[in-house]
Design a protein around this motif. Structure first.
Motif, PDB file in Angstrom:
ATOM      1  N   LEU A  56       0.838  -1.192   0.000  1.00 35.00           N
ATOM      2  CA  LEU A  56       0.000   0.000   0.000  1.00 35.00           C
ATOM      3  C   LEU A  56       0.878   1.249   0.000  1.00 35.00           C
ATOM      4  O   LEU A  56       0.613   2.219  -0.708  1.00 35.00           O
TER       5      LEU A  56
ATOM      6  N   PHE B 189     -10.726  -4.514   3.509  1.00 36.83           N
ATOM      7  CA  PHE B 189      -9.838  -4.234   2.392  1.00 36.83           C
ATOM      8  C   PHE B 189     -10.615  -3.841   1.143  1.00 36.83           C
ATOM      9  O   PHE B 189     -10.195  -2.959   0.391  1.00 36.83           O
TER      10      PHE B 189
ATOM     11  N   LEU C  40      -7.930   7.334  -7.564  1.00 37.70           N
ATOM     12  CA  LEU C  40      -7.019   7.428  -8.701  1.00 37.70           C
ATOM     13  C   LEU C  40      -7.519   8.393  -9.764  1.00 37.70           C
ATOM     14  O   LEU C  40      -6.746   9.009 -10.479  1.00 37.70           O
TER      15      LEU C  40
ATOM     16  N   GLY D 228      -0.742   3.889 -11.468  1.00 34.92           N
ATOM     17  CA  GLY D 228      -1.599   3.755 -10.286  1.00 34.92           C
ATOM     18  C   GLY D 228      -2.592   2.625 -10.467  1.00 34.92           C
ATOM     19  O   GLY D 228      -2.756   1.797  -9.572  1.00 34.92           O
ATOM     20  N   VAL D 229      -3.233   2.562 -11.633  1.00 36.48           N
ATOM     21  CA  VAL D 229      -4.223   1.513 -11.871  1.00 36.48           C
ATOM     22  C   VAL D 229      -3.560   0.139 -11.802  1.00 36.48           C
ATOM     23  O   VAL D 229      -4.080  -0.800 -11.204  1.00 36.48           O
TER      24      VAL D 229
ATOM     25  N   PHE E 115       2.108   1.809  -3.330  1.00 33.91           N
ATOM     26  CA  PHE E 115       1.020   2.350  -4.144  1.00 33.91           C
ATOM     27  C   PHE E 115       0.833   3.842  -3.874  1.00 33.91           C
ATOM     28  O   PHE E 115       0.750   4.651  -4.806  1.00 33.91           O
ATOM     29  N   LEU E 116       0.792   4.212  -2.594  1.00 30.93           N
ATOM     30  CA  LEU E 116       0.539   5.616  -2.260  1.00 30.93           C
ATOM     31  C   LEU E 116       1.641   6.506  -2.814  1.00 30.93           C
ATOM     32  O   LEU E 116       1.393   7.584  -3.334  1.00 30.93           O
TER      33      LEU E 116
ATOM     34  N   LEU F  31      -8.609  11.030   1.159  1.00 34.98           N
ATOM     35  CA  LEU F  31      -9.028  10.341  -0.050  1.00 34.98           C
ATOM     36  C   LEU F  31     -10.491   9.920   0.052  1.00 34.98           C
ATOM     37  O   LEU F  31     -11.284  10.116  -0.875  1.00 34.98           O
TER      38      LEU F  31
ATOM     39  N   LEU G  42      -5.559   7.950   4.795  1.00 32.96           N
ATOM     40  CA  LEU G  42      -6.495   7.768   3.685  1.00 32.96           C
ATOM     41  C   LEU G  42      -7.734   8.649   3.802  1.00 32.96           C
ATOM     42  O   LEU G  42      -8.496   8.766   2.852  1.00 32.96           O
TER      43      LEU G  42
ATOM     44  N   ASN H 171      -1.526  13.710  -1.960  1.00 32.40           N
ATOM     45  CA  ASN H 171      -0.639  14.823  -2.216  1.00 32.40           C
ATOM     46  C   ASN H 171       0.485  14.784  -1.192  1.00 32.40           C
ATOM     47  O   ASN H 171       0.250  14.813  -0.013  1.00 32.40           O
TER      48      ASN H 171
ATOM     49  N   PRO I  67      -1.169   8.071 -13.786  1.00 29.01           N
ATOM     50  CA  PRO I  67      -2.380   7.314 -13.481  1.00 29.01           C
ATOM     51  C   PRO I  67      -2.365   5.856 -13.947  1.00 29.01           C
ATOM     52  O   PRO I  67      -2.844   4.994 -13.231  1.00 29.01           O
TER      53      PRO I  67
ATOM     54  N   LEU J 259      -2.283  -4.803  -6.114  1.00 29.78           N
ATOM     55  CA  LEU J 259      -2.585  -4.745  -4.678  1.00 29.78           C
ATOM     56  C   LEU J 259      -3.828  -5.574  -4.376  1.00 29.78           C
ATOM     57  O   LEU J 259      -3.878  -6.340  -3.420  1.00 29.78           O
ATOM     58  N   VAL J 260      -4.843  -5.410  -5.233  1.00 29.31           N
ATOM     59  CA  VAL J 260      -6.095  -6.136  -5.014  1.00 29.31           C
ATOM     60  C   VAL J 260      -5.852  -7.640  -5.135  1.00 29.31           C
ATOM     61  O   VAL J 260      -6.337  -8.428  -4.323  1.00 29.31           O
TER      62      VAL J 260
ATOM     63  N   SER K 108       1.615   6.231  -6.998  1.00 28.72           N
ATOM     64  CA  SER K 108       0.452   6.532  -7.820  1.00 28.72           C
ATOM     65  C   SER K 108       0.046   7.993  -7.761  1.00 28.72           C
ATOM     66  O   SER K 108      -0.697   8.469  -8.601  1.00 28.72           O
ATOM     67  N   GLY K 109       0.532   8.714  -6.735  1.00 25.55           N
ATOM     68  CA  GLY K 109       0.145  10.110  -6.620  1.00 25.55           C
ATOM     69  C   GLY K 109      -1.298  10.297  -6.171  1.00 25.55           C
ATOM     70  O   GLY K 109      -1.887  11.340  -6.376  1.00 25.55           O
ATOM     71  N   VAL K 110      -1.878   9.264  -5.534  1.00 26.02           N
ATOM     72  CA  VAL K 110      -3.243   9.393  -5.040  1.00 26.02           C
ATOM     73  C   VAL K 110      -3.311  10.469  -3.966  1.00 26.02           C
ATOM     74  O   VAL K 110      -4.270  11.217  -3.869  1.00 26.02           O
TER      75      VAL K 110
ATOM     76  N   PRO L  20      -5.467  15.185  -6.412  1.00 26.34           N
ATOM     77  CA  PRO L  20      -5.445  15.850  -5.106  1.00 26.34           C
ATOM     78  C   PRO L  20      -5.043  17.317  -5.198  1.00 26.34           C
ATOM     79  O   PRO L  20      -5.323  18.094  -4.301  1.00 26.34           O
TER      80      PRO L  20
ATOM     81  N   LEU M 240      -2.715  -0.747  -8.248  1.00 28.18           N
ATOM     82  CA  LEU M 240      -3.934  -1.036  -7.497  1.00 28.18           C
ATOM     83  C   LEU M 240      -4.441  -2.432  -7.833  1.00 28.18           C
ATOM     84  O   LEU M 240      -4.823  -3.202  -6.952  1.00 28.18           O
TER      85      LEU M 240
END
Lengths: 661, 178
Positions: free
Chosen positions: A288, B13, B24, A311-312, A291-292, A373, A370, A299, A308, A318-319, A295-297, B28, A315
């Protein structure tokens, strides 16, 4: 050519990882010994191929081959050699390459030193490692190829972000990654155990050293990162609860919990499914974090590569990894045989409390990280969770943890005696209260939290020393017996004592530096003297100097106490040419008692310069304490039981394994 | 009940992963465009402890103003503070401070130590007004036009370039437009 061979090696590594991730797993399931046996050579091959790819990229950087896009974007011919090398991982693509290099190295180590592991368990562990490798190799090859070429090749590179041209930040990522990726081993062991449906003390004995090793690296990585923030950002702060800092702190908290719960599995065969869950969580939080950051999710001041599509991809990965392992957990964990029984007041009970608190802290940090977000996604609000939230939660939850930390080690397994333990801790209690009273008297009108910090630090320090003293019967038995007992104590016990002392030192450092920092922000003219924390600092002036790839304004301060010369400090304010950027280089005079910290800023045009001067008592204890914790980890790692691995093996075989390790 | 214990982690999760997925597609750093050109929220805040002039919606009408969101716990705020001091001293444009989620004592001490560039201050102790303004990080600076509408929002510490190239020219333009 070199770059193409590196690229090719990565593609081969992907194929090998596919084999490693599937065949041994099937082999272990269906009983094909040949397929099981594939795991070790595959892990070795994967490591060698990735090492070759990494060496190729390093070569391109060292030789300043600007036809490689990554080198062009992140290096410059005038850059010092050290930063040409560290520039390899000072960018998105290279840092991922370092990530999988370490992943493959850990897999290789399990394969090389895992001679006494049951063959099927080893095959499954290596397979899971292989599958993680597949995910990351796909990610690199499809979204972040470090070997992309440019035609025509540019004459010179764009240079490395000057903030990264610093020894602290140069070595921060490798340590952090050793920690993150090291936790993949615990994860792989956990998944393998879920597949096998069996967790026993031998399993815990195998997982613990790997977790401990990863934890040590992670601690070093985080400490270096905060030290870097302290001297480079120029505000004297060392921890900002920035998403990227939190991203490294959460796996650390989970790994700390895992270390402690694995002890319970090892000694008492209890808390099995919980320990498995922690192993999954610790590595999931590492992913995670990746990922953070990538991915720039969120700031963050640290995020230096955001895209992006990447990021996808992360993710999705990750899933697959986290979702897959947690589903496996939901299906298989209920079948794990429950272990030994214990009462709430016992060593196990105190370790459960430790785990519960650490996990709640992790959850709170996760929530705080989070929350912006969630708020953005669900409420369409942009907001920030500031340091006050984290500080409050952290103080609230660390207090019971620290109280329990001194008492826990004194408890007996299975059924403890709280009154007896508290009776034994009387000295610690008195010491803590005296320290608290002294703090209160000295406090003038500072925050009352300082008293709490000092009380907790004192309680933990003295309580930990008392536990050790009790074990060796210090002053209660003849000195000879004490020495004999001290010699016979297992290294793991010393490891715990040392690490807990480290925590106490960190608490003292945080409390004192937050409470008694003195700071001056002003415009100073040459010859002017200002007193900070009892030191007289005379500003001698500032002049431009030239570095290898930057120009700098260097200030000079003569530091005296009662007229006696102590030192001269040279803070700098640098302007880099490639890429153009300003950085602050604080001058720090660290001592055990306090740090003197000076920053020079811009000229006011009338002969004066903006300066910032700080005096921070005990702040270096934060890092000294962290290193003491790491020392404790390594002392515990050197314990014979951990090196030997499985106790039932014959002596000859066991010592062979120890020599190998 | 027993199985819930083991499935809870995966359920949690799933929620996190869903939020990450939505996250995504959001940027931000993007300013909520909905707020630009909209009137500033209705509010009336007392001043920071030890100061006389508070900040309210009415104060932001009639002339072009800057509203700077700051807090004593915000490290980056210090780096823009000297610029704000210059700007406050020059009198080019009124600078008002919105003190976001801060303890009154800390805010007062901070202004005493680093200087007070603000013509007016509003103590937004609970952060309600900040949220209505769409503040998501500190520091942020809003340019408000004569009608009391948000014309521009600057995120992060202001640098000299931001002031010279973006903020001050915009202030000038807004003044000319009336």
């Amino acid at each position: 050519m070199i770059a193409e061979s590196g690229h090719f090696a990565l593609i081969l590594a992907l194929l090998v990882a596919l084999v490693q991730g599937t065949l041994p797993l099937i082999g272990a399931w269906r009983g094909y010994d040949m397929w099981v046996a594939l795991a070790r050579p595959a892990a070795t091959a994967q490591f060698l191929l990735i090492a070759f790819a990494f060496a190729s990229l390093t070569y391109a950087f060292v030789a300043s081959d600007f036809s490689v896009a990554n080198v062009f974007a992140n290096s410059h011919s005038a850059k010092p050699m050290l930063y040409k090398v560290t520039g390899v991982w000072g960018n998105h693509e290279g840092s991922l390459l370092l990530w999988i290099l370490i992943l493959a190295a850990f897999g290789f180590m399990v394969s090389a030193f895992g001679g006494n592991l049951p063959a099927r368990l080893r095959a499954r562990v290596l397979s899971v490692q292989g599958l993680i490798g597949v995910g990351f190799l796909l990610f690199i090859l499809f979204t972040s190829n470090p070997f992309e070429r440019l035609d025509p090749a540019p004459l010179d590179g764009r240079g490395l972000n000057p903030l990264l041209q610093d020894p602290g930040l140069a070595f921060h990522p490798p340590f952090l990654y050793l920690g993150y990726v090291g936790l993949s081993i615990a994860f792989s062991f956990a998944v393998a155990a879920l597949i096998e449906g069996r967790v026993d003390p031998a399993w815990a004995r195998w997982v613990r050293p790997w977790t401990l090793l990863a934890w040590c690296f992670l601690t070093v990585g985080i400490a270096i990162g905060s030290w870097w923030a302290y001297y480079e950002l120029g505000w004297g702060g060392w921890w900002f609860w920035d998403p990227v800092e939190n991203a490294s702190f959460m796996p650390w908290l989970a790994a700390t919990a895992l270390l402690h719960s694995a002890v319970v599995v090892e000694k008492r065969d209890a808390l099995k499914s919980w320990t498995i869950l922690l192993a999954i969580l610790a590595f999931s939080l590492s992913l995670l974090g990746t990922f953070l950051v990538r991915s720039g999710v969120l700031n963050s001041v640290h995020a230096f590569a955001t895209d992006p599509t990447r990021g996808v991809f992360i993710l999705a990965f990750l899933v697959l990894v986290v979702g897959g392992s947690l589903t496996l957990f939901a299906v298989r964990a209920p079948a794990l045989a429950p272990g030994g029984f214990f009462r709430p007041i016992s060593r196990e009970g105190s370790l459960v409390l430790n785990n519960a608190l650490l996990v709640v802290i992790t959850g709170a940090v996760l929530l705080g990280t989070l929350y912006p977000l969630f708020a953005d996604a669900l409420l369409n609000r942009k907001l920030t969770v500031g340091a006050p939230f984290f500080n409050l939660i952290f103080t609230l939850l660390m207090t019971p943890l620290l109280i329990a930390m001194a008492a826990g080690p004194l408890m007996a397994w299975k059924r403890g005696d709280l009154t007896g333990v508290l009776n034994r801790l009387k000295i610690a209690l008195v010491a803590a209260l005296v320290l608290g009273a002294l703090t209160w008297m000295w406090l003038a009108d500072g925050p009352m939290l300082a008293v709490l910090g000092m009380v907790l630090g004192g309680w933990l320090l003295v309580g930990t020393l008392q536990e050790w003293a009790g074990r060796v019967k210090l002053f209660r038995a003849p000195i000879g017996e004490t020495l004999r007992r001290a010699g016979n104590l297992p290294r793991a016990a010393y490891g715990m004592t040392i690490a807990h002392i480290g925590v106490a030192l960190v608490i003292f450092g945080i409390t004192a530096s937050e409470t008694w920092t003195e700071e001056r922000l002003m415009v100073m003219k040459p010859g002017q003297v200002v007193t900070v924390g009892g030191y007289d600092m005379e500003f001698l002036g500032a002049e431009p100097i030239q570095g290898p790839n930057y120009s700098s304004l260097q200030g000079r301060f003569r530091v005296t106490v009662a007229g006696e010369h102590i030192t001269t400090m040279f803070p700098e304010s640098r302007v880099y040419q490639n890429p153009p950027m300003e950085t602050t280089e604080a001058a720090i005079r660290p001592t055990a008692a306090s740090d003197l910290y000076a920053v020079v800023g811009e000229s006011d045009g009338e002969g004066g310069y903006g300066v910032r001067l700080y005096h921070k008592p005990l702040i270096s204890w934060i890092w000294i304490g962290s290193l003491v914790m790491v020392l404790g980890g390594f002392v515990s790692l050197s314990d014979r039981r951990l090196r030997v691995g499985i106790p039932s093996r014959s002596k000859a075989a066991a010592s062979g394994a120890a020599a190998q390790a | 009940m027993r199985s819930l214990k083991y499935t809870l982690p995966i359920l949690l999760f799933v929620v996190i992963a869903a939020a990450l997925y939505v996250g995504l597609s959001l940027n931000p750093k993007e300013i909520p465009s909905a707020l630009i050109d909209k009137p500033v929220p209705e509010f009336d805040l007392p001043p920071v402890q030890g100061r006389e002039l508070g900040l309210a919606t009415a104060n932001l009408k009639g002339e072009v103003t800057l509203v700077n969101v700051f807090a004593s716990w915000c490290v980056a705020c210090r780096s823009e503070h000297p610029l704000l001091m210059d700007l406050g001293a020059s009198g080019e444009v009124p600078v008002y401070g919105l003190n976001y989620k801060d303890k009154p004592d800390n805010a007062e001490a901070w202004l005493a130590e680093w200087g007070d560039p603000y013509g007016r201050t509003g103590a937004d102790v609970k952060g309600r007004v900040g949220i209505d303004f769409g503040v998501y990080g500190v520091p942020e600076t809003f340019v408000i036009d004569r009608q009391g509408r948000i014309a521009y929002k600057h995120i992060g510490p202001i640098r000299r370039e931001d002031l010279d190239n973006k903020i001050l020219p915009l202030v000038k333009k807004l003044r000319e437009e009336g």
